[in-house]
Design a protein around this motif. Structure first.
Motif, PDB file in Angstrom:
ATOM      1  N   GLN A 109       0.938  -1.175  -0.091  1.00  0.00           N
ATOM      2  CA  GLN A 109       0.075   0.007  -0.032  1.00  0.00           C
ATOM      3  C   GLN A 109       0.981   1.198   0.032  1.00  0.00           C
ATOM      4  N   LEU A 110       0.548   2.129  -1.037  1.00  0.00           N
ATOM      5  CA  LEU A 110       1.342   3.484  -1.052  1.00  0.00           C
ATOM      6  C   LEU A 110       0.230   4.428  -0.838  1.00  0.00           C
ATOM      7  N   GLN A 111       0.548   5.695  -0.367  1.00  0.00           N
ATOM      8  CA  GLN A 111      -0.099   6.777  -0.336  1.00  0.00           C
ATOM      9  C   GLN A 111      -0.137   7.585  -1.479  1.00  0.00           C
ATOM     10  N   GLY A 112      -1.269   8.147  -1.914  1.00  0.00           N
ATOM     11  CA  GLY A 112      -1.226   8.954  -3.169  1.00  0.00           C
ATOM     12  C   GLY A 112      -1.623   8.036  -4.454  1.00  0.00           C
ATOM     13  N   ASP A 113      -1.756   8.714  -5.520  1.00  0.00           N
ATOM     14  CA  ASP A 113      -1.989   7.891  -6.621  1.00  0.00           C
ATOM     15  C   ASP A 113      -0.570   7.596  -7.287  1.00  0.00           C
ATOM     16  N   GLN A 114      -0.132   6.558  -7.385  1.00  0.00           N
ATOM     17  CA  GLN A 114       1.262   6.099  -7.748  1.00  0.00           C
ATOM     18  C   GLN A 114       1.199   5.177  -8.834  1.00  0.00           C
ATOM     19  N   ARG A 115       0.019   5.195  -9.567  1.00  0.00           N
ATOM     20  CA  ARG A 115      -0.112   3.911 -10.667  1.00  0.00           C
ATOM     21  C   ARG A 115       0.971   4.024 -11.641  1.00  0.00           C
ATOM     22  N   ASN A 116       1.176   5.337 -12.399  1.00  0.00           N
ATOM     23  CA  ASN A 116       1.964   5.224 -13.433  1.00  0.00           C
ATOM     24  C   ASN A 116       3.279   5.307 -12.930  1.00  0.00           C
ATOM     25  N   ASN A 117       3.690   5.895 -11.701  1.00  0.00           N
ATOM     26  CA  ASN A 117       5.087   5.768 -11.279  1.00  0.00           C
ATOM     27  C   ASN A 117       5.547   4.279 -10.957  1.00  0.00           C
ATOM     28  N   ILE A 118       4.444   3.431 -10.298  1.00  0.00           N
ATOM     29  CA  ILE A 118       4.917   1.906 -10.068  1.00  0.00           C
ATOM     30  C   ILE A 118       5.131   1.169 -11.549  1.00  0.00           C
ATOM     31  N   CYS A 119       4.080   1.504 -12.435  1.00  0.00           N
ATOM     32  CA  CYS A 119       4.439   0.888 -13.734  1.00  0.00           C
ATOM     33  C   CYS A 119       5.652   1.096 -14.299  1.00  0.00           C
ATOM     34  N   GLN A 120       6.371   2.425 -14.447  1.00  0.00           N
ATOM     35  CA  GLN A 120       7.355   2.735 -14.874  1.00  0.00           C
ATOM     36  C   GLN A 120       8.482   2.126 -14.098  1.00  0.00           C
ATOM     37  N   PHE A 121       8.569   2.142 -12.746  1.00  0.00           N
ATOM     38  CA  PHE A 121       9.391   1.538 -11.877  1.00  0.00           C
ATOM     39  C   PHE A 121       9.779  -0.109 -11.983  1.00  0.00           C
ATOM     40  N   LEU A 122       8.653  -0.537 -12.079  1.00  0.00           N
ATOM     41  CA  LEU A 122       8.746  -2.101 -12.136  1.00  0.00           C
ATOM     42  C   LEU A 122       9.173  -2.480 -13.538  1.00  0.00           C
ATOM     43  N   THR A 123       9.069  -1.771 -14.685  1.00  0.00           N
ATOM     44  CA  THR A 123       9.400  -2.180 -15.880  1.00  0.00           C
ATOM     45  C   THR A 123      10.978  -1.597 -16.101  1.00  0.00           C
ATOM     46  N   LYS A 124      11.261  -0.534 -15.413  1.00  0.00           N
ATOM     47  CA  LYS A 124      12.755  -0.006 -15.439  1.00  0.00           C
ATOM     48  C   LYS A 124      13.680  -1.209 -14.596  1.00  0.00           C
ATOM     49  N   ILE A 125      13.257  -1.623 -13.680  1.00  0.00           N
ATOM     50  CA  ILE A 125      14.040  -2.433 -12.835  1.00  0.00           C
ATOM     51  C   ILE A 125      14.238  -4.013 -13.155  1.00  0.00           C
ATOM     52  N   GLY A 126      13.116  -4.098 -13.786  1.00  0.00           N
ATOM     53  CA  GLY A 126      12.967  -5.500 -14.631  1.00  0.00           C
ATOM     54  C   GLY A 126      11.954  -6.527 -13.698  1.00  0.00           C
ATOM     55  N   ILE A 127      11.447  -6.011 -13.056  1.00  0.00           N
ATOM     56  CA  ILE A 127      10.569  -7.208 -12.269  1.00  0.00           C
ATOM     57  C   ILE A 127       9.441  -7.709 -13.018  1.00  0.00           C
TER      58      ILE A 127
END
Length: 111
Positions: free
Chosen positions: A82-100
């Motif tokens: 769980q994260l505070q705020g609307d982080q949907r786009n940030n999470i998508c970019q982060f997970l693809t960037k680090i290769g998860i």
């Protein structure tokens, strides 16, 4: 006597049994947003493989996105981030960037 030979017991649905896990689809990461009170929102991430330490991921998310977060044990979905705020786009970019996950493995829900 008949020459009918019983074939080995072959179950055509044997590979479908592993899809019986409740609330888990193999390989998909669900990113959802929940409305709290007023303008406040909560972003939840569910379906990340158990190979990754979710507490370390939350620490990286908090540092990268400047928000607070935690790992919650859900009775149906297992461990959910769980994260505070609307982080949907940030999470998508982060997970693809680090290769998860790849972009086709990410399923974004919400308005």
């Amino acid at each position: 006597m008949s020459d009918i030979v019983n074939l080995n017991s072959f179950d055509p649905f044997a590979d479908a049994v592993k899809g019986d896990q409740v609330g888990a689809q193999e390989g998909l990461i669900h990113i959802r947003i929940q409305q709290r009170n007023g303008r406040k929102t909560l972003t939840t991430v569910q379906g990340i493989s158990d190979n990754y330490d979710k507490k370390k991921l939350v620490r990286a998310f908090k540092k990268e996105f400047a928000c607070n977060g935690t790992v919650v044990e859900h009775p149906e979905y297992g461990e959910v981030i769980q994260l505070q705020g609307d982080q949907r786009n940030n999470i998508c970019q982060f997970l693809t960037k680090i290769g998860i996950a790849k972009t086709e493995q990410l399923k974004v829900h919400g308005f």
